[in-house]
Design a protein around this motif. Sequence first.
Motif, mmCIF file in Angstrom:
data_model
loop_
_atom_site.group_PDB
_atom_site.id
_atom_site.type_symbol
_atom_site.label_atom_id
_atom_site.label_comp_id
_atom_site.label_asym_id
_atom_site.label_seq_id
_atom_site.Cartn_x
_atom_site.Cartn_y
_atom_site.Cartn_z
ATOM 1 N N LYS A 17 -71.641 61.758 -79.466
ATOM 2 C CA LYS A 17 -72.286 62.959 -79.215
ATOM 3 C C LYS A 17 -73.665 63.176 -79.028
ATOM 4 C CE LYS A 17 -69.042 65.497 -82.092
ATOM 5 N NZ LYS A 17 -68.835 66.708 -83.345
ATOM 6 N N ARG A 18 -74.153 63.331 -77.687
ATOM 7 C CA ARG A 18 -75.549 63.419 -77.223
ATOM 8 C C ARG A 18 -75.886 64.759 -76.680
ATOM 9 N NH1 ARG A 18 -77.823 58.085 -77.072
ATOM 10 N NH2 ARG A 18 -76.584 57.094 -78.405
ATOM 11 N N PRO A 19 -76.559 65.498 -77.359
ATOM 12 C CA PRO A 19 -77.328 66.603 -76.708
ATOM 13 C C PRO A 19 -78.454 66.189 -75.806
ATOM 14 C CG PRO A 19 -77.832 66.578 -79.210
ATOM 15 C CD PRO A 19 -76.996 65.457 -78.718
ATOM 16 N N LEU A 20 -78.367 66.747 -74.580
ATOM 17 C CA LEU A 20 -79.493 66.476 -73.673
ATOM 18 C C LEU A 20 -80.085 67.635 -73.077
ATOM 19 C CD1 LEU A 20 -77.140 63.714 -71.826
ATOM 20 C CD2 LEU A 20 -78.950 63.258 -73.019
ATOM 21 N N PRO A 21 -81.290 67.688 -72.934
ATOM 22 C CA PRO A 21 -82.073 68.835 -72.699
ATOM 23 C C PRO A 21 -82.115 69.009 -70.777
ATOM 24 C CG PRO A 21 -83.715 67.420 -73.324
ATOM 25 C CD PRO A 21 -82.346 66.617 -73.397
ATOM 26 N N HIS A 22 -80.899 68.767 -70.442
ATOM 27 C CA HIS A 22 -80.830 68.892 -68.805
ATOM 28 C C HIS A 22 -79.477 69.779 -68.262
ATOM 29 C CE1 HIS A 22 -83.907 65.710 -68.948
ATOM 30 N NE2 HIS A 22 -83.273 65.118 -69.838
ATOM 31 N N ALA A 23 -79.414 70.159 -67.360
ATOM 32 C CA ALA A 23 -78.327 71.174 -66.791
ATOM 33 C C ALA A 23 -77.271 69.926 -66.444
ATOM 34 C CB ALA A 23 -78.688 71.745 -65.410
ATOM 35 N N ILE A 24 -76.204 70.619 -66.778
ATOM 36 C CA ILE A 24 -74.778 70.020 -66.414
ATOM 37 C C ILE A 24 -74.933 69.135 -65.020
ATOM 38 C CG2 ILE A 24 -72.414 70.343 -65.955
ATOM 39 C CD1 ILE A 24 -71.852 71.748 -68.390
ATOM 40 N N GLU A 25 -75.257 69.661 -64.011
ATOM 41 C CA GLU A 25 -75.172 69.211 -62.642
ATOM 42 C C GLU A 25 -76.135 67.904 -62.744
ATOM 43 O OE1 GLU A 25 -74.144 73.390 -62.594
ATOM 44 O OE2 GLU A 25 -76.178 72.362 -63.521
ATOM 45 N N VAL A 26 -77.218 67.878 -63.491
ATOM 46 C CA VAL A 26 -78.231 67.023 -63.520
ATOM 47 C C VAL A 26 -77.489 65.732 -64.492
ATOM 48 C CG1 VAL A 26 -80.334 65.942 -64.329
ATOM 49 C CG2 VAL A 26 -80.151 68.100 -63.154
ATOM 50 N N VAL A 27 -76.769 65.968 -65.329
ATOM 51 C CA VAL A 27 -75.986 64.990 -66.178
ATOM 52 C C VAL A 27 -75.067 64.423 -65.545
ATOM 53 C CG1 VAL A 27 -74.966 64.537 -68.384
ATOM 54 C CG2 VAL A 27 -76.930 66.116 -68.190
ATOM 55 N N TRP A 28 -74.273 65.354 -64.770
ATOM 56 C CA TRP A 28 -73.185 64.676 -64.034
ATOM 57 C C TRP A 28 -73.564 63.826 -62.995
ATOM 58 C CZ3 TRP A 28 -68.172 64.786 -64.641
ATOM 59 C CH2 TRP A 28 -67.320 64.458 -63.590
ATOM 60 N N ALA A 29 -74.643 64.370 -62.187
ATOM 61 C CA ALA A 29 -75.044 63.311 -61.312
ATOM 62 C C ALA A 29 -75.482 61.929 -61.677
ATOM 63 C CB ALA A 29 -76.136 63.866 -60.525
ATOM 64 N N ALA A 30 -76.039 61.895 -62.833
ATOM 65 C CA ALA A 30 -76.536 60.560 -63.443
ATOM 66 C C ALA A 30 -75.154 59.671 -63.976
ATOM 67 C CB ALA A 30 -77.223 60.669 -64.752
ATOM 68 N N ILE A 31 -74.148 60.446 -64.146
ATOM 69 C CA ILE A 31 -72.971 59.647 -64.595
ATOM 70 C C ILE A 31 -72.209 59.259 -63.356
ATOM 71 C CG2 ILE A 31 -70.664 60.051 -65.714
ATOM 72 C CD1 ILE A 31 -72.387 62.044 -67.656
ATOM 73 N N THR A 32 -71.864 60.119 -62.227
ATOM 74 C CA THR A 32 -71.142 59.786 -61.225
ATOM 75 C C THR A 32 -71.630 59.343 -59.858
ATOM 76 O OG1 THR A 32 -71.475 61.996 -60.388
ATOM 77 C CG2 THR A 32 -69.545 61.400 -62.191
ATOM 78 N N ASN A 33 -73.260 59.426 -59.871
ATOM 79 C CA ASN A 33 -73.663 59.018 -58.557
ATOM 80 C C ASN A 33 -74.120 57.442 -58.600
ATOM 81 O OD1 ASN A 33 -73.499 61.400 -57.410
ATOM 82 N ND2 ASN A 33 -75.512 62.048 -57.603
ATOM 83 N N ASN A 34 -73.837 56.418 -57.939
ATOM 84 C CA ASN A 34 -73.821 54.979 -58.059
ATOM 85 C C ASN A 34 -75.280 54.753 -58.298
ATOM 86 O OD1 ASN A 34 -71.252 54.272 -58.526
ATOM 87 N ND2 ASN A 34 -70.965 54.220 -56.175
ATOM 88 N N ASP A 35 -76.042 55.508 -57.449
ATOM 89 C CA ASP A 35 -77.487 55.176 -57.512
ATOM 90 C C ASP A 35 -78.204 55.253 -59.060
ATOM 91 O OD1 ASP A 35 -77.222 57.646 -57.010
ATOM 92 O OD2 ASP A 35 -79.439 57.816 -56.099
ATOM 93 N N LYS A 36 -77.837 56.419 -59.593
ATOM 94 C CA LYS A 36 -78.281 56.692 -61.038
ATOM 95 C C LYS A 36 -77.520 56.055 -62.097
ATOM 96 C CE LYS A 36 -79.833 61.319 -59.512
ATOM 97 N NZ LYS A 36 -79.759 61.116 -58.184
#
Length: 161
Positions: A17-36
């Motif tokens: 479990k990781r609480p992250l102080p970032h919007a879902i769209e930002v976290v999602w992009a870091a998980i699903t965009n290859n460059d990130k």
Amino acid sequence: MLASIEEQSNHHVATFKRPLPHAIEVVWAAITNNDKLQKWMSNLEIIDLRNNGKMHFNMNDGTDAYETIGITDYAENETLEFDWGTDTVRFELSSTDEGTLLLLEETLQALTEHTPKDLAGWHICLDLLADLLDGQERLTFPMESWQQRFHDYKDLLDSVK
């Protein structure tokens, strides 16, 4: 904080479990965009991002060798689940007042000698993800931190067995 490990009928589930102080769209992009994605999990590459899509686990050994990984569940900005050998890995995102709660669940069909290595790897990768989201990209894998987490997860799994 270490993952929790629960026994469920004929398998175990490790939950990070990781609480992250970032919007879902930002976290999602870091998980699903290859460059990130490849900045915190350099072996993974998304090829076809959809339910029944595929990813590659790149060996990163200079040979261009890879294993194909099937995406078994997908909902944009919510869920990404994929095969992980005989196991599965599932990312779930939910909104909180402070940003996003990221859950990573690895369903473990069997506890093996490799399990604490795998869990330590996910733990460190999630640390790298959090750093990346906070604007701090690490250029090398923190092997010393991984070794400490490996011992932590080995002890945790010994108490579960």
